[in-house]
Structures are given as C-alpha cells and as structure tokens.
Design a protein around this motif. Structure first.
Motif, PDB file in Angstrom:
ATOM      1  N   SER A 316       0.259 -60.778  25.658  1.00 12.36           N
ATOM      2  CA  SER A 316       1.253 -61.567  24.927  1.00 12.36           C
ATOM      3  C   SER A 316       2.302 -62.129  25.868  1.00 12.36           C
ATOM      4  O   SER A 316       2.731 -63.282  25.753  1.00 12.36           O
ATOM      5  CB  SER A 316       1.927 -60.716  23.849  1.00 12.36           C
ATOM      6  OG  SER A 316       1.001 -60.265  22.902  1.00 12.36           O
ATOM      7  N   LYS A 319       0.871 -65.010  27.878  1.00 10.60           N
ATOM      8  CA  LYS A 319       0.732 -66.196  27.034  1.00 10.60           C
ATOM      9  C   LYS A 319       2.057 -66.936  26.924  1.00 10.60           C
ATOM     10  O   LYS A 319       2.114 -68.182  26.997  1.00 10.60           O
ATOM     11  CB  LYS A 319       0.231 -65.781  25.649  1.00 10.60           C
ATOM     12  CG  LYS A 319      -0.056 -66.941  24.718  1.00 10.60           C
ATOM     13  CD  LYS A 319      -0.625 -66.433  23.393  1.00 10.60           C
ATOM     14  CE  LYS A 319      -0.920 -67.596  22.454  1.00 10.60           C
ATOM     15  NZ  LYS A 319      -1.486 -67.113  21.154  1.00 10.60           N
ATOM     16  N   ILE A 320       3.137 -66.176  26.774  1.00 15.53           N
ATOM     17  CA  ILE A 320       4.470 -66.789  26.687  1.00 15.53           C
ATOM     18  C   ILE A 320       4.853 -67.419  28.022  1.00 15.53           C
ATOM     19  O   ILE A 320       5.422 -68.516  28.070  1.00 15.53           O
ATOM     20  CB  ILE A 320       5.510 -65.739  26.251  1.00 15.53           C
ATOM     21  CG1 ILE A 320       5.242 -65.310  24.802  1.00 15.53           C
ATOM     22  CG2 ILE A 320       6.928 -66.285  26.375  1.00 15.53           C
ATOM     23  CD1 ILE A 320       6.096 -64.166  24.324  1.00 15.53           C
ATOM     24  N   ARG A 322       2.952 -68.740  30.235  1.00 18.99           N
ATOM     25  CA  ARG A 322       2.236 -70.012  30.386  1.00 18.99           C
ATOM     26  C   ARG A 322       2.967 -71.137  29.655  1.00 18.99           C
ATOM     27  O   ARG A 322       3.090 -72.258  30.162  1.00 18.99           O
ATOM     28  CB  ARG A 322       0.803 -69.879  29.879  1.00 18.99           C
ATOM     29  CG  ARG A 322      -0.090 -68.995  30.740  1.00 18.99           C
ATOM     30  CD  ARG A 322      -1.550 -69.042  30.281  1.00 18.99           C
ATOM     31  NE  ARG A 322      -2.350 -68.071  31.012  1.00 18.99           N
ATOM     32  CZ  ARG A 322      -2.624 -66.844  30.562  1.00 18.99           C
ATOM     33  NH1 ARG A 322      -2.170 -66.454  29.371  1.00 18.99           N
ATOM     34  NH2 ARG A 322      -3.350 -66.008  31.286  1.00 18.99           N
ATOM     35  N   LYS A 323       3.459 -70.837  28.484  1.00 20.97           N
ATOM     36  CA  LYS A 323       4.202 -71.845  27.725  1.00 20.97           C
ATOM     37  C   LYS A 323       5.513 -72.201  28.417  1.00 20.97           C
ATOM     38  O   LYS A 323       5.908 -73.375  28.466  1.00 20.97           O
ATOM     39  CB  LYS A 323       4.483 -71.325  26.310  1.00 20.97           C
ATOM     40  CG  LYS A 323       3.247 -71.200  25.439  1.00 20.97           C
ATOM     41  CD  LYS A 323       3.623 -70.691  24.053  1.00 20.97           C
ATOM     42  CE  LYS A 323       2.383 -70.577  23.160  1.00 20.97           C
ATOM     43  NZ  LYS A 323       2.735 -70.062  21.801  1.00 20.97           N
ATOM     44  N   LEU A 324       6.189 -71.203  28.959  1.00 23.52           N
ATOM     45  CA  LEU A 324       7.450 -71.450  29.660  1.00 23.52           C
ATOM     46  C   LEU A 324       7.237 -72.274  30.928  1.00 23.52           C
ATOM     47  O   LEU A 324       8.039 -73.159  31.253  1.00 23.52           O
ATOM     48  CB  LEU A 324       8.136 -70.121  30.001  1.00 23.52           C
ATOM     49  CG  LEU A 324       8.590 -69.258  28.808  1.00 23.52           C
ATOM     50  CD1 LEU A 324       9.140 -67.927  29.305  1.00 23.52           C
ATOM     51  CD2 LEU A 324       9.644 -69.991  27.982  1.00 23.52           C
ATOM     52  N   ALA A 326       4.889 -74.468  31.458  1.00 22.10           N
ATOM     53  CA  ALA A 326       4.622 -75.850  31.066  1.00 22.10           C
ATOM     54  C   ALA A 326       5.889 -76.546  30.562  1.00 22.10           C
ATOM     55  O   ALA A 326       6.152 -77.704  30.894  1.00 22.10           O
ATOM     56  CB  ALA A 326       3.539 -75.875  29.999  1.00 22.10           C
ATOM     57  N   ARG A 327       6.687 -75.839  29.784  1.00 21.36           N
ATOM     58  CA  ARG A 327       7.873 -76.448  29.175  1.00 21.36           C
ATOM     59  C   ARG A 327       8.953 -76.761  30.200  1.00 21.36           C
ATOM     60  O   ARG A 327       9.626 -77.792  30.115  1.00 21.36           O
ATOM     61  CB  ARG A 327       8.427 -75.517  28.098  1.00 21.36           C
ATOM     62  CG  ARG A 327       9.592 -76.090  27.292  1.00 21.36           C
ATOM     63  CD  ARG A 327      10.065 -75.078  26.273  1.00 21.36           C
ATOM     64  NE  ARG A 327       8.956 -74.637  25.416  1.00 21.36           N
ATOM     65  CZ  ARG A 327       8.914 -73.460  24.816  1.00 21.36           C
ATOM     66  NH1 ARG A 327       9.891 -72.582  24.997  1.00 21.36           N
ATOM     67  NH2 ARG A 327       7.888 -73.130  24.053  1.00 21.36           N
ATOM     68  N   HIS A 328       9.127 -75.884  31.184  1.00 26.06           N
ATOM     69  CA  HIS A 328      10.218 -76.050  32.150  1.00 26.06           C
ATOM     70  C   HIS A 328       9.731 -76.524  33.517  1.00 26.06           C
ATOM     71  O   HIS A 328      10.529 -76.557  34.463  1.00 26.06           O
ATOM     72  CB  HIS A 328      10.974 -74.724  32.298  1.00 26.06           C
ATOM     73  CG  HIS A 328      11.656 -74.265  31.047  1.00 26.06           C
ATOM     74  ND1 HIS A 328      12.903 -74.709  30.667  1.00 26.06           N
ATOM     75  CD2 HIS A 328      11.254 -73.406  30.059  1.00 26.06           C
ATOM     76  CE1 HIS A 328      13.251 -74.133  29.524  1.00 26.06           C
ATOM     77  NE2 HIS A 328      12.264 -73.334  29.141  1.00 26.06           N
TER      78      HIS A 328
END
Length: 441
Positions: A316, A319-320, A322-324, A326-328
């Motif tokens: 988990s 997964k978070i 990876r999102k961070l 991409a976002r930043h």
C-alpha cells in the motif's frame, strides 16, 4: 422561581475541591424574595491562588459551618427552582458533588447567564462576569465573593429577562425528555445526571461493555439527541442494549477528539462503524541524504518518528509513493522505486522545492509545540504535546502551580502513541485558529 447561585471553592477542580462560600438569591422573575449566604468550612486547605483571588483564608472558614450543616437550607431554598449561575456548569457541578458526598441526589434545571448573555446581549467584548457587568453598567461589589457575584448575576439576569422578547429563557429549560422514547433499559435519572460539558461518553451494555464512544461539547445534549433522533437504521439494534452511559469531562474539545479516537482504537466498540481504528503497520517517511536531497522511503511504524502517511501494508505504501512521484515529478531513485544509480541533473535545492508542497500537506508548520487550551475547570488548562512532528499525548495543569516551561509541560502529559488520526485532528484544529495558545520550542 429562580435560584441565582454563586460558589467560591478551594480550587478550580469540581472533582477534588470543596465549596468554601455560597450565596443564593431567590428571584420570582420580577424581584428578589430571599437571600442566603454563608462561609463554609471546606475541611481542606485553600490554595494560595484562591486566597489571593477571593481574600478568603483558612482562618476565616475554620469556625464556619460544614456543608453538611447547611445542606438542608440549600435544598429548601432551591426546591422547585431553576438553578441560575454565571457559568452554571461549574457551580452546579461542585454543588452536586457536595451533595453526592452525602449520598443525596441534587437535581435542578439550569440556566447559564453566560450562554444567555451571548444570545441576548451579542457583541460584548467579554462575557466574564466582571467585564460583562462593567460593559452594560452593572456595578459589582466584592468581586470573587459569593454574595457580591450572586447579586451581580441577579442584576444581569434581570437585564436578560427584560431583553428576552423571543422567550429564549423559557425555551431554555423545556423538559426535552418528557414523554420521550428513551432506551428501555436506560433510566431517565442516568440521562438527567449527565453533565452539560465537553468530553466523551460511552454507551454501555448490561455487562458494562462499551457499545459506542462519542464526543461532544455538551455531553447531556448530545446523548439525548442521539438516543431520541439517531437510534434508527444501523444504530437501531444498539438502542435496547444500552443499560448505562459513562462519561469523562475533558474541557478541551481537541482533547475530547483525541480521546475519542484513542478509546475507539482501544475497545473497538461494535457500533462505531465509521471510526474503527484501521490496522496501520507501515508508513511513508522522508529523510535528507548525504548529498542534501530529500528522499521518500517505506518503513514499519514506530513510536519515535512520524510518517507522512500511515498505511496498512508495504505494498500500500509503495502504491502511494508511485502516485506521489507522478504528481510531484519526483525522482524514482530518491523514492525507493529504482536503484540509486547515475547522477541527478537537478540541484538539491531545486529538487527539494518539488518535495516541499508534499511535506507541507502532511506535516505541521513547526516540529515542536504545545497547544494550551481549556481545562476541566476555571483554574485548569489542558495541554497537547507534539515533538519532532509526533503527537506525544495530552494532560492537564493548574497555571498557578507550574510555569509554562518545556520541562513542566512535558511532565503533566500522559504519553500516547503517535498516529495519523491524532496528527490529522491536531492539524485541522490549528487551521481553525482557535483561541488556544500555541507554544513553540
């Protein structure tokens, strides 16, 4: 009939301190019909702070009657009367506790002139008795003495009566339990006895097991509202299981929120559907490497460092991340997603500016601080402690007994485990810009 009451106590804690002076002004809604006042031997030392505040010392009360000796007078004068006081919850609480020591149940409907003044005399600079009276032209004689304050409260109450064109005062003591459908196994007396104060409450079953934990700025009002209006749908099975209601006064609303989450996590009440503590075992952390770059990493939770985000599992967390990333627009090599190979084409300063918004979102603006808020009584304050971005716990102290220094404040805090719920509650509380004092160090 209204019994307008003021008490002076040996300290500010209604649980442990005793009444040393009481005054009652009996008012029929038009005029004063009787007055009663006396010093009381509290059978316990008076604190130095209270001596300096009131002028009442141990020698003055040594030959005064005990509470037991004048309890009959109080019962007679206040019988079938509305209990009126400025900050009624305090005077009512200490008076009820004195009767409870005698094994007597003291129950009266109440009116608080602080709350009424806020509704009927809006826009005042302060609603403390002294400042409010000065603001509306009422002269207070012998401030912080029971009869002087009771007479001032009486004049204030008369002002409120004359200003009450919408009958707010009459509606304030309507019996909301009259004919109400309360849980069959829960006595009305239990509900009547609940305090109108900030804290947490517990619905208990026949074996005193916790069914539900809640919080409120007014425990009695919230419990009544819940059992009368919310015992339907998913809560319907709980109604007939409730045999008792326990509570704990916190004073501070923030402490009530923190304690509610702690109690839910500890006992996992079956009817706290939306706030059961999730099983967090991992967290996303950050650190600065030898080259000055801020890195993200995943690790198991511990009590000594605060993660940016708590998660249920390692997967988990990743997964978070990876999102961070991409976002930043973060570098995977500095986030545990790729091997730390090669040379970065961006300076540490420029890269860290990308990470800063992420840190600001999940961290406090400053790492070490105390939040000083309302206590459980007039002379007490609460403290919530955060150190190294970690919630450490909360506690209570009397300002006259300790200095607001770092060591003293830490000593009064009851340790708690750092967790994301507490972190979020405190962060949201700070955004509200409450009147609480924040002490940074």
């Amino acid at each position: 009939m209204f019994a307008i009451v003021d008490t002076e106590t040996t300290g500010g804690n209604p649980v442990k301190d005793r009444i040393m002076e009481i005054a009652i002004v009996l008012h029929d809604g038009e005029k004063v019909v009787e007055e009663f006042s006396t010093l009381i031997n509290p059978q316990t030392p008076i604190s130095p702070f209270i001596i300096s505040l009131t002028g009442i010392n141990d020698e003055m009360v040594a030959s005064a009657p005990t509470f037991e000796e004048i309890a009959g007078n109080i019962m007679r004068i206040t019988d079938k009367c509305i209990f009126v006081a400025h900050n009624a919850r305090f005077d009512y609480s200490v008076l009820r506790r004195e009767f409870k020591r005698m094994g007597i149940r003291f129950q009266r409907k109440q009116l608080c002139t602080v709350h009424l003044s806020q509704k009927l005399l809006p826009g005042q600079q302060s609603y403390s008795l002294g400042k409010l009276c000065r603001g509306i032209g009422i002269q207070v004689e012998k401030r912080h003495r029971a009869l002087g304050d009771a007479r001032a409260t009486t004049m204030l109450f008369e002002k409120l009566l004359s200003s009450d064109r919408e009958h707010i005062i009459n509606s304030a003591f309507v019996d909301e339990l009259e004919g109400a459908d309360i849980p069959v196994n829960l006595s009305r007396e239990t509900v009547d006895d609940l305090p109108e104060e900030t804290g947490i409450y517990y619905f208990l079953d026949e074996k005193l097991r916790v069914l539900y934990v809640g919080k409120s700025r007014n425990i009695r009002k919230r419990v009544i509202d819940q059992i009368l209006n919310e015992m339907h749908h998913e809560y319907a099975p709980m109604k007939n299981l409730i045999y008792d209601v326990a509570y704990e006064i916190t004073g501070s609303e923030l402490v009530a929120q923190l304690m509610e989450f702690e109690e839910i996590a500890k006992s996992s009440p079956p009817f706290n559907f939306t706030r059961r503590k999730k099983e967090y075992r991992f967290g996303i952390y950050h650190y600065t490497d030898e080259n000055g770059y801020i890195n993200l990493s995943v690790g198991k939770l511990n009590e000594h460092s605060a993660p940016l985000i708590e998660t249920a599992s390692y997967n988990s967390s990743m997964k978070i991340i990876r999102k961070l990333v991409a976002r930043h627009q973060l570098d995977p090599r500095l986030s545990g997603l790729a091997k730390p190979e090669g040379v970065l084409s961006i300076t540490p300063q420029a890269y860290n500016q990308r990470v800063s918004p992420l840190l600001r979102k999940y961290q406090f603006d400053f790492p070490n601080f105390f939040i000083i808020g309302e206590g459980r009584s007039h002379h007490e304050q609460s403290v919530v402690w955060v150190e190294n971005q970690c919630y450490r716990g909360f506690g209570y102290f009397e300002p006259e007994n300790i200095e607001n220094d770092i060591r003293s404040l830490k000593e009064v805090v009851k340790p708690s485990k750092a967790n994301s719920d507490a972190h979020r509650l405190i962060k949201n509380w700070l955004k509200k810009k409450m009147k609480d004092e924040v002490i940074r160090y």
